[in-house]
Motif scaffolding. Structure first.
Motif, PDB file in Angstrom:
ATOM      1  N   THR B  28       0.835  -1.203   0.000  1.00  0.00           N
ATOM      2  CA  THR B  28       0.000   0.000   0.000  1.00  0.00           C
ATOM      3  C   THR B  28       0.870   1.254   0.000  1.00  0.00           C
ATOM      4  OG1 THR B  28      -1.800  -1.118   1.166  1.00  0.00           O
ATOM      5  CG2 THR B  28      -1.786   1.278   1.252  1.00  0.00           C
ATOM      6  N   VAL B  29       0.483   2.189  -0.846  1.00  0.00           N
ATOM      7  CA  VAL B  29       1.107   3.508  -0.868  1.00  0.00           C
ATOM      8  C   VAL B  29       0.022   4.510  -0.488  1.00  0.00           C
ATOM      9  CG1 VAL B  29       2.216   5.269  -2.311  1.00  0.00           C
ATOM     10  CG2 VAL B  29       2.720   2.835  -2.685  1.00  0.00           C
ATOM     11  N   THR B  30       0.305   5.343   0.484  1.00  0.00           N
ATOM     12  CA  THR B  30      -0.688   6.352   0.859  1.00  0.00           C
ATOM     13  C   THR B  30      -0.331   7.700   0.238  1.00  0.00           C
ATOM     14  OG1 THR B  30       0.496   6.909   2.879  1.00  0.00           O
ATOM     15  CG2 THR B  30      -1.216   5.222   3.051  1.00  0.00           C
ATOM     16  N   ILE B  31      -1.359   8.505   0.060  1.00  0.00           N
ATOM     17  CA  ILE B  31      -1.163   9.869  -0.448  1.00  0.00           C
ATOM     18  C   ILE B  31      -1.588  10.828   0.653  1.00  0.00           C
ATOM     19  CG2 ILE B  31      -1.757  11.540  -2.232  1.00  0.00           C
ATOM     20  CD1 ILE B  31      -2.570   9.151  -4.018  1.00  0.00           C
ATOM     21  N   ASP B  32      -0.609  11.534   1.197  1.00  0.00           N
ATOM     22  CA  ASP B  32      -0.841  12.528   2.237  1.00  0.00           C
ATOM     23  C   ASP B  32      -0.037  13.771   1.886  1.00  0.00           C
ATOM     24  OD1 ASP B  32      -2.281  11.139   4.583  1.00  0.00           O
ATOM     25  OD2 ASP B  32      -0.642   9.755   4.144  1.00  0.00           O
TER      26      ASP B  32
END
Lengths: 313, 108
Positions: B28-32
């Protein structure tokens, strides 16, 4: 403020910076490329002599955004249009510098269009990156830029040449806003043969000048576009995208960004990201949103007056 | 594909329950804050990578190469996008709305 070599002198930069925070009631007069500001209601207010062309700019209405600090973007757009109606005077038209919607949805376009019609002004749009998320922007162009199937076009109004540009598509990894070869060729041809004394107003969503590279606030080939404009005596470039007022002058070309009608964004580098400022103190949101009126005076050396008004005033 | 938050939550719960095997199959890659985190990940062939947008602003996950092997629809807040990487290689991607946002998936 921009920090490149062409930035205004320190004194002017300081003055510009002060204007950033003044918020409301400031009238900008751009004479021969040199801006000066006066408080509204002073002598400068009368300097905007009748007979010149005036028009209104609104930007970044982001209909569909419903998060802190603004869960009612149709409401604040409605307030902005109310402000336009109260102050438009003899304005001939309105421009919207993009991000009409948040997610390019038909219902968002509908809502925006209906509210903006309430100004009773012919409105010319350019797309923001939020407006071209579906089908390569075709739904936006069909509805809002009928004279420009790719989102760019020009027209004349009372001797002033207006050019709307699209710098929000076909963006490259690691890059900034983008005009592209085809649009630049069109722009060069559009300006060719025009008298250098004709005032030019260019409007596009992303700033054509480099405001802040780390946040992508600039246009990769914006300098190429500006090179076609430099021979003209009066060029006013109006942008949106960064949800705050900034100015810069390069010779006879004056660049201005506008406030959003939806939410403010931080000054360059003052936050971890360019996302919305969420923790706006209660009651302060409207001081950070606004509309702009521009006056172009045909006679004398007064070339453009920019009057920014917040929704709080 | 695009997952609604409820479905994603279910997927994550399953991943937690199945432990090591799930970690081998997914990433999983998060975008923040207008950034992909982690900016670079290394996975084995056949891994499905999930991107989750936790910003208030929409983003996309777009292959930087032409022709594009993958491009997400605009991801609104809490939307996610999945892509299975079957072929070894280095995949650079970016957000087509905010192209200063970049990331890399290494498949080997």
């Amino acid at each position: 403020m921009a920090t490149d070599e062409d930035a205004p002198s320190q004194g002017r930069r300081t003055a510009l910076k002060c204007m950033l925070w003044a918020g409301t009631g400031v009238m900008w007069t751009v004479a021969g490329g040199v801006p000066r500001s006066v408080l509204l209601g002073g002598d400068g207010a009368q300097a905007a002599t009748p007979g010149g062309l005036s028009f209104v700019q609104i930007s970044d209405s982001h209909i569909g955004f419903a998060n802190p600090p603004n869960t009612n973007t149709p409401g604040t757009l409605q307030e902005a249009i109310g402000r336009v109606n109260a102050e438009k005077g003899n304005a001939a038209l309105m421009i919207h510098t993009g991000d009409v919607s948040h997610l390019s949805r038909a219902a968002q376009f509908d809502t925006a269009e209906q509210i903006i019609k309430g100004a009773g002004l012919e409105t010319h749009y350019v797309p923001g990156e939020h407006d071209v998320l579906e089908d390569d922007g075709k739904p936006f162009f069909a509805r809002f830029t009928k004279g420009g199937p790719n989102g760019w076009y020009s027209f004349d109004q009372q001797g002033v040449h207006f050019v709307g540009l699209n710098n929000v598509q076909d963006l490259k990894a690691g890059g900034l806003g983008n005009l592209g070869h085809e649009q630049l060729e069109w722009l060069e041809a559009d300006l060719k043969g025009r008298s250098a004394s004709q005032p030019i107003v260019v409007f596009a969503h992303v700033p054509l000048w480099l405001v802040y590279k780390d946040w992508g606030w600039g246009t990769d080939d914006g300098a190429q576009a500006v090179s076609y404009l430099k021979r003209f005596g009066s060029v006013t470039v109006l942008n949106g995208h960064i949800h705050q007022v900034m100015q810069k002058v390069e010779g006879s070309v004056a660049f201005h960004t506008a406030r959003s009608t939806a939410f403010p964004q931080p000054a360059p580098g003052t936050a971890p990201s360019p996302g919305p400022i969420k923790d706006v103190p209660a009651g302060q949101l409207r001081a950070l949103l606004g509309v702009r009126k521009v006056q172009l005076v045909a006679s004398g050396k007064e070339l453009a007056v920019v009057n920014d008004t917040t929704l709080a005033g | 594909m695009r997952l609604r938050p409820a479905i994603l939550a279910g997927t994550m719960a399953c991943a937690l329950l199945t432990g090591v095997r799930a970690r081998a199959e997914g990433a999983t890659v998060t975008i923040d804050n207008f950034a992909f985190t982690p900016a670079e990940i290394t996975v084995s062939p056949g891994t499905t990578v999930t991107w989750l947008n936790r910003d208030d602003i929409p983003h996309t996950v777009t292959d930087a190469a032409e022709p594009r092997a993958f491009k997400s629809p605009p991801l609104d807040t809490n939307d996610s996008f999945r892509h299975a990487f079957t072929t070894p290689g280095t995949y650079h991607y970016f957000c087509s709305l905010h192209p200063h946002m970049q990331g890399t998936v290494v498949v080997r």
